[in-house]
Design a protein around this motif. Structure first.
Motif, PDB file in Angstrom:
ATOM      1  N   GLN A  16      85.901  61.809 103.994  1.00 36.10           N
ATOM      2  CA  GLN A  16      85.972  61.251 102.644  1.00 36.10           C
ATOM      3  C   GLN A  16      84.930  61.920 101.767  1.00 36.10           C
ATOM      4  OE1 GLN A  16      88.346  58.885 102.043  1.00 36.10           O
ATOM      5  NE2 GLN A  16      87.940  59.056  99.858  1.00 36.10           N
ATOM      6  N   THR A  17      85.352  62.440 100.608  1.00 33.23           N
ATOM      7  CA  THR A  17      84.440  63.103  99.686  1.00 33.23           C
ATOM      8  C   THR A  17      84.596  62.494  98.300  1.00 33.23           C
ATOM      9  OG1 THR A  17      85.980  64.817  98.893  1.00 33.23           O
ATOM     10  CG2 THR A  17      84.858  65.228 100.993  1.00 33.23           C
ATOM     11  N   GLU A  18      83.754  62.940  97.372  1.00 33.09           N
ATOM     12  CA  GLU A  18      83.850  62.450  95.998  1.00 33.09           C
ATOM     13  C   GLU A  18      85.177  62.833  95.365  1.00 33.09           C
ATOM     14  OE1 GLU A  18      80.521  63.887  93.857  1.00 33.09           O
ATOM     15  OE2 GLU A  18      79.067  62.629  94.911  1.00 33.09           O
ATOM     16  N   ARG A  19      85.796  63.898  95.847  1.00 33.49           N
ATOM     17  CA  ARG A  19      87.073  64.349  95.288  1.00 33.49           C
ATOM     18  C   ARG A  19      88.265  63.753  96.010  1.00 33.49           C
ATOM     19  NH1 ARG A  19      83.704  68.637  95.968  1.00 33.49           N
ATOM     20  NH2 ARG A  19      82.858  69.563  94.085  1.00 33.49           N
ATOM     21  N   GLY A  20      88.007  62.902  97.017  1.00 35.06           N
ATOM     22  CA  GLY A  20      89.089  62.290  97.760  1.00 35.06           C
ATOM     23  C   GLY A  20      89.055  62.686  99.227  1.00 35.06           C
ATOM     24  N   LEU A  21      90.108  62.313  99.938  1.00 33.97           N
ATOM     25  CA  LEU A  21      90.197  62.563 101.367  1.00 33.97           C
ATOM     26  C   LEU A  21      90.592  64.013 101.630  1.00 33.97           C
ATOM     27  CD1 LEU A  21      90.247  61.211 104.248  1.00 33.97           C
ATOM     28  CD2 LEU A  21      92.720  61.019 103.913  1.00 33.97           C
ATOM     29  N   VAL A  22      89.850  64.676 102.508  1.00 33.76           N
ATOM     30  CA  VAL A  22      90.215  66.011 102.958  1.00 33.76           C
ATOM     31  C   VAL A  22      90.202  66.022 104.479  1.00 33.76           C
ATOM     32  CG1 VAL A  22      89.366  67.215 100.903  1.00 33.76           C
ATOM     33  CG2 VAL A  22      87.817  66.817 102.818  1.00 33.76           C
ATOM     34  N   VAL A  23      90.898  66.985 105.075  1.00 36.67           N
ATOM     35  CA  VAL A  23      90.981  67.079 106.531  1.00 36.67           C
ATOM     36  C   VAL A  23      90.603  68.489 106.962  1.00 36.67           C
ATOM     37  CG1 VAL A  23      92.436  66.697 108.573  1.00 36.67           C
ATOM     38  CG2 VAL A  23      92.817  65.337 106.511  1.00 36.67           C
ATOM     39  N   PRO A  24      89.305  68.755 107.156  1.00 37.57           N
ATOM     40  CA  PRO A  24      88.896  70.057 107.696  1.00 37.57           C
ATOM     41  C   PRO A  24      89.417  70.214 109.127  1.00 37.57           C
ATOM     42  CG  PRO A  24      87.037  68.865 106.753  1.00 37.57           C
ATOM     43  CD  PRO A  24      88.163  67.893 106.864  1.00 37.57           C
ATOM     44  N   VAL A  25      89.554  71.464 109.562  1.00 38.26           N
ATOM     45  CA  VAL A  25      90.140  71.740 110.869  1.00 38.26           C
ATOM     46  C   VAL A  25      89.166  72.555 111.720  1.00 38.26           C
ATOM     47  CG1 VAL A  25      92.033  72.861 112.103  1.00 38.26           C
ATOM     48  CG2 VAL A  25      92.478  71.690 109.940  1.00 38.26           C
ATOM     49  N   VAL A  26      88.882  72.053 112.926  1.00 39.63           N
ATOM     50  CA  VAL A  26      88.089  72.796 113.906  1.00 39.63           C
ATOM     51  C   VAL A  26      89.052  73.648 114.708  1.00 39.63           C
ATOM     52  CG1 VAL A  26      86.550  72.644 115.903  1.00 39.63           C
ATOM     53  CG2 VAL A  26      86.359  70.970 114.038  1.00 39.63           C
ATOM     54  N   LYS A  27      89.015  74.955 114.474  1.00 44.60           N
ATOM     55  CA  LYS A  27      89.950  75.847 115.150  1.00 44.60           C
ATOM     56  C   LYS A  27      89.551  76.016 116.618  1.00 44.60           C
ATOM     57  CE  LYS A  27      92.274  76.371 111.441  1.00 44.60           C
ATOM     58  NZ  LYS A  27      92.334  77.566 110.629  1.00 44.60           N
ATOM     59  N   ASP A  28      90.573  76.081 117.480  1.00 47.53           N
ATOM     60  CA  ASP A  28      90.385  76.276 118.928  1.00 47.53           C
ATOM     61  C   ASP A  28      89.408  75.250 119.514  1.00 47.53           C
ATOM     62  OD1 ASP A  28      92.132  78.539 119.132  1.00 47.53           O
ATOM     63  OD2 ASP A  28      90.572  79.751 118.194  1.00 47.53           O
ATOM     64  N   ALA A  29      89.623  74.000 119.169  1.00 50.92           N
ATOM     65  CA  ALA A  29      88.731  72.943 119.659  1.00 50.92           C
ATOM     66  C   ALA A  29      88.784  72.827 121.177  1.00 50.92           C
ATOM     67  CB  ALA A  29      89.106  71.604 119.015  1.00 50.92           C
ATOM     68  N   HIS A  30      89.914  73.165 121.771  1.00 49.69           N
ATOM     69  CA  HIS A  30      90.066  73.059 123.220  1.00 49.69           C
ATOM     70  C   HIS A  30      89.151  74.029 123.969  1.00 49.69           C
ATOM     71  CE1 HIS A  30      92.539  76.425 122.012  1.00 49.69           C
ATOM     72  NE2 HIS A  30      92.567  76.848 123.263  1.00 49.69           N
ATOM     73  N   ALA A  31      88.704  75.087 123.271  1.00 48.72           N
ATOM     74  CA  ALA A  31      87.863  76.106 123.916  1.00 48.72           C
ATOM     75  C   ALA A  31      86.377  75.892 123.636  1.00 48.72           C
ATOM     76  CB  ALA A  31      88.290  77.502 123.443  1.00 48.72           C
ATOM     77  N   ARG A  32      86.007  74.808 122.977  1.00 47.93           N
ATOM     78  CA  ARG A  32      84.610  74.547 122.619  1.00 47.93           C
ATOM     79  C   ARG A  32      84.039  73.423 123.472  1.00 47.93           C
ATOM     80  NH1 ARG A  32      83.532  76.314 116.961  1.00 47.93           N
ATOM     81  NH2 ARG A  32      85.468  77.141 116.072  1.00 47.93           N
ATOM     82  N   ASP A  33      82.768  73.591 123.844  1.00 45.31           N
ATOM     83  CA  ASP A  33      82.103  72.493 124.546  1.00 45.31           C
ATOM     84  C   ASP A  33      81.588  71.481 123.520  1.00 45.31           C
ATOM     85  OD1 ASP A  33      79.743  73.534 123.463  1.00 45.31           O
ATOM     86  OD2 ASP A  33      79.166  74.547 125.323  1.00 45.31           O
ATOM     87  N   THR A  34      80.956  70.419 124.016  1.00 41.54           N
ATOM     88  CA  THR A  34      80.554  69.331 123.119  1.00 41.54           C
ATOM     89  C   THR A  34      79.501  69.784 122.115  1.00 41.54           C
ATOM     90  OG1 THR A  34      80.970  67.818 124.950  1.00 41.54           O
ATOM     91  CG2 THR A  34      79.826  66.934 123.061  1.00 41.54           C
ATOM     92  N   GLU A  35      78.577  70.633 122.520  1.00 39.84           N
ATOM     93  CA  GLU A  35      77.559  71.135 121.591  1.00 39.84           C
ATOM     94  C   GLU A  35      78.190  71.952 120.475  1.00 39.84           C
ATOM     95  OE1 GLU A  35      74.278  73.268 123.147  1.00 39.84           O
ATOM     96  OE2 GLU A  35      73.437  71.566 124.240  1.00 39.84           O
TER      97      GLU A  35
END
Length: 458
Positions: A327-346
């Motif tokens: 949620q931002t001042e300009r409204g709802l946005v949905v950023p995308v984490v690319k290749d999330a399956h290949a990333r560890d928690t850090e």
């Protein structure tokens, strides 16, 4: 001879065809460098700066703040051909030099720390004191030639001006225009009748003595709410308009269903506290939930898919590009984490932090707002327990997470106060049945209650 080049609103990519002017970063008369941002625009995807591929002097701007322009419409015109301090106009194929850059938000060089503005010296032409300012040089060259040919003598010997009036710089011309002053009525005190800034300021002071001009009301931005009888109309445009279109399409096209479950998140919160006590980079709760999601999607790939109705096919996707609602001042946005399956928690935690900050400042690029395959919605930050999320079209599912709060819970056969969270999954019933959706949600809940379950997939 200066050459005036027109810079048009470039192709924004991602199927975008228009943009709204949010804020001009330059004014007429400013000197710009190659790839210097000249205007901030808002598209249906993000807020971005548009860099100009030319170096020179801004001679015109097109469009007011709050107005929309289609791709290909003129943005500014730039006079090139006279070098300004620190600016370059490298030759490119025989035309005025530029970066060739036509993509929003990308450039071939860093923008200058501050823009240079034309500041003409009222009584001394720029060439006389050794300064080399592009705007003055360009304007003086053109106006000097016009000064020799623009005037003609009538029968009484008076000079009648036939063309553009010679002025020392575009800044002087703008000053006169903004104050409603007709330059043809002035007699310039500069060489060959050149009109200086001092001439314009003197004429304005003289006019002010005779009459005080009425204040000009500020223009109402095109995006401002309009009050009508019985209510207020707020334009659906920019990011908010894009969200409205996508949500409407989701409800129209996707036969969705929702299932939910309460889970004891006490052990997950303890695990996170232990991780963050080790002195390593902090792990966010959202990152832990994201890691659980990618593990669940590996077990239930039906939910990481999209439906191609034209081909009547379900397309199961290999990569998990994880969107998350912000949620931002300009409204709802949905950023995308690319290749999330290949990333560890850090790595997930760091990427969530970067994208969240970009969302807050309005600097997300179109590429960072598109291409998602599954969305994680942490609506618990709003202090609510549950919700039935609307799927982010054309994805097939969205996991919703409510607030984590102390509640009575039966733990190991006894009543205890535990940290409880409600999880909900909204899914496209075309891609799977309730058994698959329930299996996914139960696995997520098991990982929340017993984080050690995740060790099976690490």
């Amino acid at each position: 001879m200066a050459q005036v080049l027109e810079f048009r609103l470039p192709d924004l990519g991602e199927g975008l065809t228009e943009a709204e002017i949010v804020r001009w970063l330059v004014e007429v008369g400013d000197v710009v460098a190659v790839d210097q941002p000249v205007v901030e625009v808002e598209t249906a995807k993000a807020m971005v700066d548009v860099p100009c591929p030319y170096a020179g002097v801004v001679t015109a701007r097109f469009g007011e703040e709050g107005s929309e322009l289609p791709v290909g419409a003129p943005l500014i015109t730039v006079a090139v051909g006279a070098a300004a301090p620190g600016a370059s106009t490298a030759d490119s194929g025989g035309s005025a030099g530029g970066s060739g850059n036509v993509l929003v938000g990308y450039g071939t060089s860093e923008a200058p720390a501050r823009r240079r503005r034309v500041r003409p010296t009222p009584a001394v032409p720029a060439a006389a004191n050794g300064r080399s300012i592009a705007a003055e040089a360009v304007e003086e060259q053109d106006d000097g030639r016009r000064a020799q040919t623009a005037g003609r003598a009538d029968e009484s010997g008076a000079t009648v001006v036939d063309g553009p009036v010679p002025v020392i710089s575009p800044l002087v011309r703008r000053l006169a225009r903004e104050n409603g002053l007709d330059l043809k009525e002035l007699t310039g005190s500069g060489p060959d009748g050149l009109i200086l800034r001092a001439d314009v300021e003197y004429a304005l002071r003289a006019a002010a003595v005779q009459t005080r001009p009425a204040p000009v009301p500020a223009a109402t931005p095109a995006t401002a709410p309009a009050t009508t009888a019985g209510g207020t109309r707020v334009p659906l445009k920019g990011v908010r308009g894009a969200v409205a279109d996508k949500l409407s399409r989701s409800r129209t096209e996707i036969p969705d269903a929702t299932c939910w479950v309460d889970a004891d998140a006490t052990e997950l919160m303890r695990a996170r506290a232990a991780m963050n006590a080790a002195g390593a980079p902090k792990i966010s709760l959202l990152a832990l939930l994201a890691r659980i999601c990618t593990a669940a999607l590996a077990r239930f790939p039906e939910l990481n898919s999209t439906v191609d109705m034209a081909a009547r096919e379900i397309v199961r996707l290999d990569a998990v590009h994880l969107g998350f609602a912000a949620q931002t001042e300009r409204g709802l946005v949905v950023p995308v984490v690319k290749d999330a399956h290949a990333r560890d928690t850090e790595a997930l935690s760091a990427e969530f932090a970067r994208l969240t900050e970009a969302a807050r400042t309005g600097t997300l690029t179109p590429a960072e707002l598109t291409g998602g395959t599954f969305t994680l919605n942490n609506y618990g930050v709003f202090g609510v327990d549950g919700s039935t999320p609307i799927i982010n079209h054309p994805e097939a599912a969205m996991l919703g997470v409510g607030r984590i709060v102390p509640k009575p819970w039966v733990h190991e056969g006894e009543l205890a106060v535990r940290q409880v969270v409600q999880l909900s999954l909204t899914f496209d019933h075309r891609v799977c049945d309730g058994g698959t959706a329930g299996g996914f949600l139960r696995y997520v809940a098991d990982c929340v209650e017993q984080p050690a379950v995740l060790l099976r997939t690490l």
